[in-house]
Design an enzyme around this catalytic site. Structure first.
Site, short mmCIF file in Angstrom:
data_model
loop_
_atom_site.label_atom_id
_atom_site.label_comp_id
_atom_site.label_asym_id
_atom_site.label_seq_id
_atom_site.Cartn_x
_atom_site.Cartn_y
_atom_site.Cartn_z
N GLU A 125 0.84 -1.22 0.00
CA GLU A 125 0.00 0.00 0.00
C GLU A 125 0.87 1.26 0.00
O GLU A 125 0.73 2.13 0.87
CB GLU A 125 -0.99 -0.02 1.17
CG GLU A 125 -2.01 -1.13 1.02
CD GLU A 125 -3.16 -1.06 2.04
OE1 GLU A 125 -3.14 -0.16 2.92
OE2 GLU A 125 -4.08 -1.89 1.94
N GLU A 167 -5.27 -8.58 -0.84
CA GLU A 167 -6.11 -8.27 0.32
C GLU A 167 -7.54 -8.14 -0.16
O GLU A 167 -7.85 -7.28 -0.99
CB GLU A 167 -5.66 -6.98 1.03
CG GLU A 167 -4.36 -7.11 1.79
CD GLU A 167 -4.02 -5.90 2.65
OE1 GLU A 167 -4.98 -5.21 3.11
OE2 GLU A 167 -2.82 -5.64 2.86
#
Length: 518
Positions: free
Chosen positions: A199, A322
């Site tokens: 991220e 994810e």
């Protein structure tokens, strides 16, 4: 008057023609001889972050624990459960945690390891007793490939080089492998799957895509050069949901020779500012969650289209590392631990999401449910010595028949699940043929109230028998608890009938069905 009537009729016809066509029945065509792409088993991967009670008090109870049976501190019951699940890969140590984790603090004698504060999740102090050896040995116990997430946010290129050499170089061929041998492990683990940061657009450094693309090129170059011949599968930190520009920039700026996969993160969330309860949710909240889950189809399609522009040969995999449902934490628990119960709603999320991944097997070749134990949409929940399997666990177990099987095109027309003026496609499905020649069909009915009947036209093969299992319950809010651990589990399905080349199936409300047709 006649002219006005004619005009009105034409206008009405135009309005009707502009409306979406609502299917009157569920039907599908299965082309059993048209399979081209293999459903990579790594689509069924899992995720274990240093978050809440996932690692400590979850997987790991400590090697001095005499109450809970364990191997080197790792719970034996969790290992057995995940082996039955056929977990192909496990991602660690994060997540956001990865970009604050310095792996050298987690090796060597445990009583000499420095502590750290988990700044992302609850501000708790960890003693680093669970580190690289513990994780990689745990992966060996369960038969899963390790997926290591490297620290780009607060780490260095040298730190990643050293980690790669530590786990992959043989014997005493380098200072890092010599250190590994001194720490009790002679043979390398040969880790091939590496995340280059996590991220990067957010907790991994709040970077712009152009900046991260350059960093990735640097880290990826040296990671591969340090791998001692292990074929590296390097995953770039990909987009947050519908950030298509992020994918565009990375695909444009990073050559495929340096990148084997690009990530995508998407959670099934009603609203980030008000996620709603994990158990006592309304049908409106359930409907909104399923709308978010089904949005995965658009995300995968559009990101894949961008990737196709730069990589028509599909060398780079889309890695959804994810995904899952995200709700408010259970009342009375630490808000930084992300502990939530797991209901039939989560089984619906798992079923439709895995169907989407299966149907995009040409590009989606790896994914990781978030997370494995005690965090978000877990497959396992623990409470001291007790352990339960969630509805999501059972869906993942039912679906593992698709692992490394050939995806079969399933042309599906579905009716709608309606709530007020809103509607969603009621039925989801995917299919595959395994090495033994068995055709497996997975079907999901997300309608909370109505059964759905579907007729499947089987083409390209001769079929004589059908059998299957179903996972469902009376209410979509039902769940397995520590008092009722087996309330929801798969049972034999008797709602399918084979008549020549026609398969007729009746799906109960909020149900997941997996059929084997031979």
């Amino acid at each position: 008057m006649l002219l006005k009537k004619s005009f009105s009729a034409l206008l009405l016809a135009a309005v009707v023609a502009a409306q979406p066509i609502v299917a009157q029945e569920n039907k599908a065509i299965l082309n059993a001889d048209a399979g081209k792409h293999v459903i990579n088993k790594n689509i069924y991967g899992h995720f274990a972050e240093h978050l809440g009670n996932c690692i400590y008090n979850g997987f790991y109870v400590g090697d001095t624990n005499k109450v809970i049976p364990n191997t080197a501190g790792v719970r034996n019951d969790i290992i057995a459960a995940l082996k039955k699940l056929k977990v192909p890969n496990l991602r660690w140590p994060g997540g956001c945690f990865a970009d604050t984790y310095h792996w050298k603090d987690g090796v060597g004698p445990k009583d000499k390891r420095p502590s750290l504060v988990n700044v992302w999740w609850g501000g708790v102090t960890e003693d680093n007793s669970f580190g690289t050896h513990d994780f990689l040995n745990m992966c060996e116990l369960m038969g899963a490939q390790p997926y290591l997430a490297g620290n780009v946010g607060s780490g260095t290129v040298q730190e990643l080089i050293d980690w790669v050499q530590y786990v992959n170089n043989p014997g005493t061929s380098s200072p890092m492998s010599t250190w590994r041998v001194q720490n009790g492990r002679k043979d390398p683990w040969n880790v091939s799957i590496w995340g280059i940061g996590n991220e990067a657009w957010g907790c991994g450094g709040n970077m712009k895509p152009e900046f991260y693309a350059n960093l990735f090129r640097q880290y990826s170059t040296y990671a591969a050069g340090s791998s001692n011949g292990v074929k590296m599968f390097r995953v770039a930190s990909g987009a947050n949901g519908g950030d298509y520009n992020w994918t565009e920039v990375l695909m444009r700026e990073i050559p495929s020779s340096l990148m084997e996969g690009i990530a995508l993160h998407h959670y099934s969330v009603i609203r980030w500012e008000q996620k709603g309860p994990a158990r006592d949710f309304t049908e409106q909240q359930y409907f909104a969650t399923m709308r978010s889950a089904l949005h995965m189809e658009e995300l995968v399609t559009r990101h894949s289209t961008i990737m196709d522009k730069y990589d028509p040969a599909k060398r780079v995999a889309l890695v959804v590392d994810e995904w899952g449902g995200w709700y408010d934490v259970e009342p009375g628990t630490n808000p930084g631990f992300l502990y939530q119960q797991n209901t039939v709603r989560d089984a619906m999320i798992a079923g439709v999401t895995l169907n989407i991944f299966n149907n995009h097997a040409d590009r989606v070749r790896m994914a990781n449910l978030a997370q494995a134990v005690n965090v978000l949409q877990s497959v396992v929940l623990t409470n001291k010595e007790k352990m339960i399997l969630t509805p999501t666990y059972h869906v993942m177990e039912m679906y593992n028949v698709h692992q490394d099987a050939t995806m079969l095109p399933l042309q599906l027309t579905t009716t709608n699940y309606t709530l007020g003026n809103d509607r969603l496609p009621a039925v989801s499905g995917s299919a595959s043929k395994n090495a033994a020649g068995v055709t497996n069909i997975s079907l999901v009915n997300i309608d909370a109230n109505k059964p759905q009947s579907i007729t499947i036209d089987l083409r390209g093969g001769t079929f004589k028998t059908v059998s299957g299992r179903v996972l469902t319950s009376k209410k979509v809010q039902d769940y397995n608890s520590f008092d009722e651990p087996n309330k929801i589990q798969p049972v034999e399905f008797k709602g399918a009938r084979l008549n020549g080349s026609t398969l007729e199936v009746t799906l109960p409300p909020c149900s997941v069905v997996v059929l084997a047709v031979k």
